[in-house]
Design a protein around this motif. Structure first.
Motif, short mmCIF file in Angstrom:
data_model
loop_
_atom_site.label_atom_id
_atom_site.label_comp_id
_atom_site.label_asym_id
_atom_site.label_seq_id
_atom_site.Cartn_x
_atom_site.Cartn_y
_atom_site.Cartn_z
N HIS A 69 0.63 -1.05 0.17
CA HIS A 69 0.27 -0.26 0.09
C HIS A 69 0.85 1.04 -0.37
O HIS A 69 1.76 1.62 0.79
CB HIS A 69 -0.79 0.05 1.29
N GLN A 72 0.83 4.05 2.80
CA GLN A 72 0.81 3.06 4.35
C GLN A 72 2.84 3.21 4.75
O GLN A 72 2.72 2.72 5.45
CB GLN A 72 0.87 1.87 4.69
N LEU A 83 -5.96 -6.24 12.69
CA LEU A 83 -6.47 -5.20 11.39
C LEU A 83 -7.29 -4.10 11.90
O LEU A 83 -7.34 -3.03 11.11
CB LEU A 83 -6.96 -6.71 10.64
N TRP A 86 -6.15 -1.04 13.90
CA TRP A 86 -5.19 -0.54 13.30
C TRP A 86 -5.99 -0.41 11.91
O TRP A 86 -5.14 1.42 11.95
CB TRP A 86 -4.18 -1.56 12.29
N LEU A 87 -6.53 -0.48 11.52
CA LEU A 87 -6.72 0.68 9.77
C LEU A 87 -7.71 1.35 10.52
O LEU A 87 -7.33 2.99 9.80
CB LEU A 87 -8.32 -0.44 9.60
N ILE A 91 -4.59 3.54 9.60
CA ILE A 91 -4.47 3.89 8.27
C ILE A 91 -5.56 4.85 7.38
O ILE A 91 -5.16 5.65 6.55
CB ILE A 91 -4.47 2.52 8.08
N ARG A 196 -11.41 -2.51 -1.63
CA ARG A 196 -10.28 -2.68 -0.68
C ARG A 196 -10.82 -4.03 0.26
O ARG A 196 -9.87 -4.83 -0.06
CB ARG A 196 -10.86 -1.67 0.54
N PHE A 197 -11.91 -4.32 0.55
CA PHE A 197 -12.18 -5.41 1.04
C PHE A 197 -13.86 -5.50 1.43
O PHE A 197 -14.35 -4.21 1.14
CB PHE A 197 -11.65 -6.35 2.44
N HIS A 223 -8.38 -8.06 -0.57
CA HIS A 223 -8.08 -8.70 0.70
C HIS A 223 -9.53 -10.06 1.31
O HIS A 223 -10.61 -9.59 1.23
CB HIS A 223 -8.04 -8.18 1.84
N GLU A 226 -8.54 -12.43 7.02
CA GLU A 226 -7.33 -12.24 7.16
C GLU A 226 -7.34 -12.13 8.37
O GLU A 226 -5.95 -12.41 9.04
CB GLU A 226 -6.84 -10.30 6.85
N HIS A 262 -3.76 -12.64 1.67
CA HIS A 262 -3.81 -12.95 3.02
C HIS A 262 -4.59 -14.44 2.64
O HIS A 262 -4.00 -14.86 3.06
CB HIS A 262 -4.39 -12.18 3.92
N SER A 287 3.28 -9.70 6.92
CA SER A 287 1.60 -8.43 8.02
C SER A 287 1.26 -9.64 9.04
O SER A 287 0.78 -8.66 10.10
CB SER A 287 1.51 -8.15 6.34
N LEU A 291 -0.06 -8.44 12.63
CA LEU A 291 -1.00 -7.64 12.80
C LEU A 291 -1.33 -8.57 13.86
O LEU A 291 -2.96 -9.15 13.80
CB LEU A 291 -2.13 -6.87 11.45
N ASP A 313 3.30 -6.56 2.06
CA ASP A 313 2.13 -5.94 2.51
C ASP A 313 2.51 -4.82 2.87
O ASP A 313 1.90 -4.29 4.63
CB ASP A 313 1.47 -6.45 3.31
N ALA A 316 1.06 -2.78 6.55
CA ALA A 316 1.57 -4.00 8.04
C ALA A 316 2.25 -4.40 7.90
O ALA A 316 3.20 -4.95 9.55
CB ALA A 316 -0.34 -4.58 7.32
#
Ligand code: GUN
Ligand code: FE
Length: 418
Positions: A69, A72, A83, A86-87, A91, A196-197, A223, A226, A262, A287, A291, A313, A316
């Protein structure tokens, strides 16, 4: 442009086989490898070629990083969360800052210089959700000389309530960037659609990307599976799907040109779905450690014949170095992984993941001269080895960005971006 590069060559051939040729030469014409032969007497045979002498150093195909990323880079080492926390804690606000193109430019350049420092000749990247900043990332990629796959992150829905973009805008911006950049410079730059996911995307967005993929055979990255909370959010949000992987499958985004990062907590059924659609996996072990996401079922992926490769990654993953990622690949598994295998997944294996196996990933005649120079003796004067396995193990367990001294893409020397 006619160049000869001399040195000790390592060349990944398969998961189990790496070749080693001492005091050899790679002959390059118009960016492509035209011959590989012993260096003795080469000047006579190829008079008129520029001669680059890296005798005593190692020449390897450049590393390929299939997941990182850009925004990041300066969010690495944000320690202490899993995760989803943290996002939201670090992030997403960092990615917001790419609205400001001055910040974006500084960080994108920083990211490319990190890739160069670490010997990554091809990288697959998420940018922020901004169209302008992603256009800028392509401009910088174009100047850098590296091979790059870049996508504007698509996120028209987020569970914390913030809507970063509308579905229509997300699709339009992505499609415009795809039309502008995909295939630029003879395929050196590629656009990759980047939802993104599932927790950050609407069903409509995924479905529309699936339709584009069907019509135009585009690259896609996202993603998958994960983290346990992520899976729960995805399944609660997308009511009526049996598994997380079904959400992507039923919306049509699992294709042979899709890379899912992942894939840690997949059931057997989901793994089979990945294999049957031809979808690829970005395995990002450093990563996953950082995480505390869990560890990838490496043996199942290999046994099932799923195509996967390695990704840093970043952010992360704390390090851009594929040496570091290869080391983590081994440490994350309960058994030892052959160095040749780790090396394959960071080079030729990743070329397969991207469908670029005819262009890059090793030193087969006719491929692009995408290579790095590795100087182990700079740090380990007494370094000696007896087998290619020893050599690779040394690189994997002791390697870092200081080992990389020079880099070439399509035979052209790559310099840091100012
Ligand atoms: N899942 C959704 N977004 C991200 C991200 O930025 N990093 C990682 N590691 N996982 C994600
Ligand atoms: Fe990621």
């Amino acid at each position: 442009m006619k160049t000869i590069i001399k040195g000790n060559i390592i060349n990944p051939i398969s998961r189990l086989k790496t070749e080693y040729f001492e005091n050899y030469a790679i002959v390059i014409e118009n960016g492509k490898i035209i011959e590989l032969l012993p260096a003795d007497g080469i000047e006579k045979k190829y008079s008129g070629f520029e001669m680059l002498d890296y005798s005593g150093k190692i020449i390897s195909p450049g590393f390929i990083d299939n997941h990182l990323h850009i925004p990041q880079v300066n969010q690495r080492a944000r320690y202490g969360e899993n995760l989803m926390e943290w996002l939201s804690k670090y992030i997403l606000t960092a990615e917001d800052s790419f609205e400001d193109l001055e910040i974006a430019e500084r960080e994108i350049k920083n990211c490319f210089n990190c890739l160069i420092a670490n010997g990554t000749t091809t990288a697959v990247m998420y940018n922020s959700y901004h169209k302008s900043a992603t256009d800028l990332a392509f401009q910088i990629a174009e100047k850098s000389g590296l091979k790059a796959f870049i996508g504007k992150t698509m996120m028209d829905y987020f569970t914390e309530g913030k809507q970063y973009e509308t579905t229509d805008q997300s699709l339009k911006d992505s499609y415009d960037l795809y039309k502008k950049w995909d295939g630029r410079d003879n395929g050196r730059l590629n656009y990759i659609f980047t939802p993104r996911f599932a927790p950050a995307c609407s069903l409509e967005l995924l479905t529309e990307i699936g339709k584009i993929a069907k019509q135009e055979s585009v690259y896609i990255q996202s993603h998958l599976s994960e983290n346990k909370d992520e899976i729960e959010q995805a399944l609660n949000k997308f009511f009526g799907f049996e598994t997380y992987t079904d959400i992507y499958d039923k919306t049509g985004i699992l294709t042979a040109k899709t890379i899912m990062a992942h894939c840690i907590h997949l059931s057997d059924y989901e793994f089979n779905l990945i294999r049957d659609t031809g979808c690829k996996i970005a395995h990002c072990p450093s990563s996953n450690f950082f995480l505390k996401s869990g560890s990838f079922n490496f043996s199942a992926a290999e046994r099932k014949g799923i195509e996967f490769g390695l990704g840093s990654d970043v952010g992360a993953g704390p390090s851009f170095s594929l040496f570091d990622v290869m080391k983590s690949l081994n440490y994350a598994q309960p058994y030892h992984i052959l160095p040749q295998k780790s090396y394959y997944y960071a080079t030729l294996g990743n070329a397969y993941v991207l469908g670029l196996e005819k262009d890059t990933g090793n030193f087969e005649i006719g491929k692009d001269a995408d290579l790095i120079v590795i100087d182990i003796k700079k740090y380990h004067q007494d370094f000696k080895f007896s087998t290619v396995e020893n050599l690779l193990a040394y690189m994997i367990y002791l390697g870092h960005q200081g080992f990389i001294t020079d880099m070439f893409v399509r035979g052209k020397k790559i310099n840091y971006i100012k």
